[in-house]
Write a protein that holds these residues in place. Structure first.
Motif, PDB file in Angstrom:
ATOM      1  N   THR A 128       0.781  -1.232   0.000  1.00  9.72           N
ATOM      2  CA  THR A 128       0.000   0.000   0.000  1.00  9.72           C
ATOM      3  C   THR A 128       0.815   1.287   0.000  1.00  9.72           C
ATOM      4  O   THR A 128       0.309   2.321  -0.442  1.00  9.72           O
ATOM      5  CB  THR A 128      -0.936   0.026   1.218  1.00  9.72           C
ATOM      6  OG1 THR A 128      -0.154  -0.038   2.418  1.00  9.72           O
ATOM      7  CG2 THR A 128      -1.900  -1.155   1.196  1.00  9.72           C
ATOM      8  N   GLN A 129       2.053   1.246   0.478  1.00  9.91           N
ATOM      9  CA  GLN A 129       2.849   2.464   0.585  1.00  9.91           C
ATOM     10  C   GLN A 129       3.835   2.540  -0.578  1.00  9.91           C
ATOM     11  O   GLN A 129       4.933   1.984  -0.522  1.00  9.91           O
ATOM     12  CB  GLN A 129       3.592   2.510   1.937  1.00  9.91           C
ATOM     13  CG  GLN A 129       2.684   2.388   3.144  1.00  9.91           C
ATOM     14  CD  GLN A 129       1.666   3.515   3.233  1.00  9.91           C
ATOM     15  OE1 GLN A 129       1.846   4.591   2.667  1.00  9.91           O
ATOM     16  NE2 GLN A 129       0.574   3.278   3.944  1.00  9.91           N
ATOM     17  N   GLU A 130       3.427   3.237  -1.628  1.00  6.26           N
ATOM     18  CA  GLU A 130       4.237   3.267  -2.848  1.00  6.26           C
ATOM     19  C   GLU A 130       5.586   3.953  -2.650  1.00  6.26           C
ATOM     20  O   GLU A 130       6.507   3.742  -3.442  1.00  6.26           O
ATOM     21  CB  GLU A 130       3.451   3.963  -3.957  1.00  6.26           C
ATOM     22  CG  GLU A 130       2.190   3.197  -4.378  1.00  6.26           C
ATOM     23  CD  GLU A 130       1.460   3.873  -5.527  1.00  6.26           C
ATOM     24  OE1 GLU A 130       1.915   4.961  -5.948  1.00  6.26           O
ATOM     25  OE2 GLU A 130       0.452   3.309  -6.004  1.00  6.26           O
ATOM     26  N   TRP A 131       5.727   4.739  -1.606  1.00  2.08           N
ATOM     27  CA  TRP A 131       6.975   5.455  -1.361  1.00  2.08           C
ATOM     28  C   TRP A 131       8.033   4.599  -0.661  1.00  2.08           C
ATOM     29  O   TRP A 131       9.211   4.973  -0.607  1.00  2.08           O
ATOM     30  CB  TRP A 131       6.706   6.695  -0.507  1.00  2.08           C
ATOM     31  CG  TRP A 131       5.965   6.400   0.775  1.00  2.08           C
ATOM     32  CD1 TRP A 131       4.613   6.413   0.966  1.00  2.08           C
ATOM     33  CD2 TRP A 131       6.549   6.039   2.032  1.00  2.08           C
ATOM     34  NE1 TRP A 131       4.304   6.083   2.267  1.00  2.08           N
ATOM     35  CE2 TRP A 131       5.467   5.846   2.940  1.00  2.08           C
ATOM     36  CE3 TRP A 131       7.858   5.866   2.481  1.00  2.08           C
ATOM     37  CZ2 TRP A 131       5.674   5.486   4.282  1.00  2.08           C
ATOM     38  CZ3 TRP A 131       8.058   5.502   3.807  1.00  2.08           C
ATOM     39  CH2 TRP A 131       6.981   5.323   4.695  1.00  2.08           C
ATOM     40  N   LEU A 132       7.636   3.445  -0.126  1.00  2.00           N
ATOM     41  CA  LEU A 132       8.561   2.645   0.675  1.00  2.00           C
ATOM     42  C   LEU A 132       9.856   2.250  -0.053  1.00  2.00           C
ATOM     43  O   LEU A 132      10.931   2.294   0.553  1.00  2.00           O
ATOM     44  CB  LEU A 132       7.856   1.389   1.186  1.00  2.00           C
ATOM     45  CG  LEU A 132       7.401   1.391   2.649  1.00  2.00           C
ATOM     46  CD1 LEU A 132       6.713   0.081   3.008  1.00  2.00           C
ATOM     47  CD2 LEU A 132       8.556   1.656   3.592  1.00  2.00           C
TER      48      LEU A 132
END
Length: 321
Positions: A168-172
């Motif tokens: 869910t966290q595309e920035w990870l």
């Protein structure tokens, strides 16, 4: 859930709302055996208009030993004793519904030891674990795209990624090197379950592993200890078979199916008529730190007040090789 990791008093806040022009009576708590109110047993209130509210605080003392049970809030006057709350379900795609469940809270006196104080938490699709950790006395800092770059991760005793964070966290992926650097320099990282599809990166840990569809859906399935002497199963809490009693809904999901030899599997479990699933809890040393991946469903157990899940999760946070 109101979790007591020690004998210290905790506060319970509740709100009384009047649904008539005038309302007076007494508010009290019906407590499970062993728990006591540290303040007055009942509070007298008077509300003078329909819709008026009164916020109240009760202090609760836990027993000396481990215990659990449900607390019920009660309002009493000449018309009787009332123990219901109002819960409204209101979404655009369904008719509005109003429910009247018992006004309850679960009290949990834990036989638990914690190690470390500060935890960094990266939320995934959403879970209640940060709230549960704060109940145990941890200071939890929420890490996100806007603050992780300037945050010194070495201040944390552990960093945790929430359920499906890597879905869910595309920035990870942009900060995966920073997270692995934190581990390499002596940090402990705990990564919770991710689905095997639509991950933002395949490189979740310092060494490769592959997430499978492996899961253990029977919450009462036996759990076997592959490395009973391992620190994760012994420090600071001595984990035994009893810590897997009372689990809800499932043991775990999306366990890794293959992993590098650098990882050590600690637990094995299986549904009836299926092969043992050994990938639910993997640990690895990396540099001076430790990386842990778990598919066991802590995100379900801690909000449900399962004592053994609290004890095992604090061991994960405390693991330092």
């Amino acid at each position: 859930i109101l979790a007591f990791p020690d004998n210290n008093t905790k506060r319970l806040n509740l709100t009384v709302k009047s649904h008539q022009p005038e309302l007076s009576g007494k508010v009290m708590l019906k407590l499970p055996e062993g728990f006591q109110t540290a303040s007055e047993k009942a509070k007298t209130i008077k509300l003078t208009s329909k819709g008026a509210t009164k916020d109240l605080t009760f202090k609760i003392d836990p027993p000396q030993q481990s215990a659990q049970g449900n607390l019920t809030a009660q309002f009493a006057n000449e018309k009787g004793t009332f123990t219901r709350e109002i819960a409204t379900i209101n979404y655009d795609h369904i008719p509005k519904q109003t429910l009247f469940p018992e006004a309850k809270a679960k009290l949990l006196r834990l036989n638990i030891e914690t190690k470390g104080q500060r935890v960094g938490y990266i939320m995934g699709s959403g879970d209640e674990i940060p709230k549960a950790l704060r109940q145990l006395g941890y200071t939890v800092t929420m890490l996100n795209e806007s603050n992780i770059e300037e945050t010194d991760l070495q201040q944390f005793d552990a960093v945790v990624t929430g359920v499906r964070a890597y879905n869910t966290q595309e920035w990870l992926p942009r900060y995966q090197d920073k997270l692995m650097g934190y581990v390499q320099q002596g940090g402990t990282m705990v990564s919770q379950y991710n689905k095997d599809r639509n991950m933002v990166t395949d490189e979740l840990g310092p060494y490769p592993f592959t997430i499978a569809y492996d899961r253990v859906t029977q919450e009462t399935a036996a759990v076997n200890f592959l490395k009973p002497g391992h620190p994760v199963l012994n420090e600071p809490n001595d984990i035994g078979k009893s810590d897997f009693k009372g689990w809800v809904q499932e043991r775990g999901l999306y366990f890794p199916g293959q992993w590098s030899d650098a990882y050590t599997p600690l637990l094995s479990s299986r549904d009836a008529n299926e092969s043992p699933k050994k990938g639910g809890l993997l640990v690895a040393d990396y540099g001076e730190g430790q990386y842990i991946y778990t598919g066991y469903a802590f995100f379900r157990q801690l909000p449900a007040g399962v004592p053994g899940a609290y004890r095992l999760f604090t061991n994960l946070l405390a693991y330092d090789g």
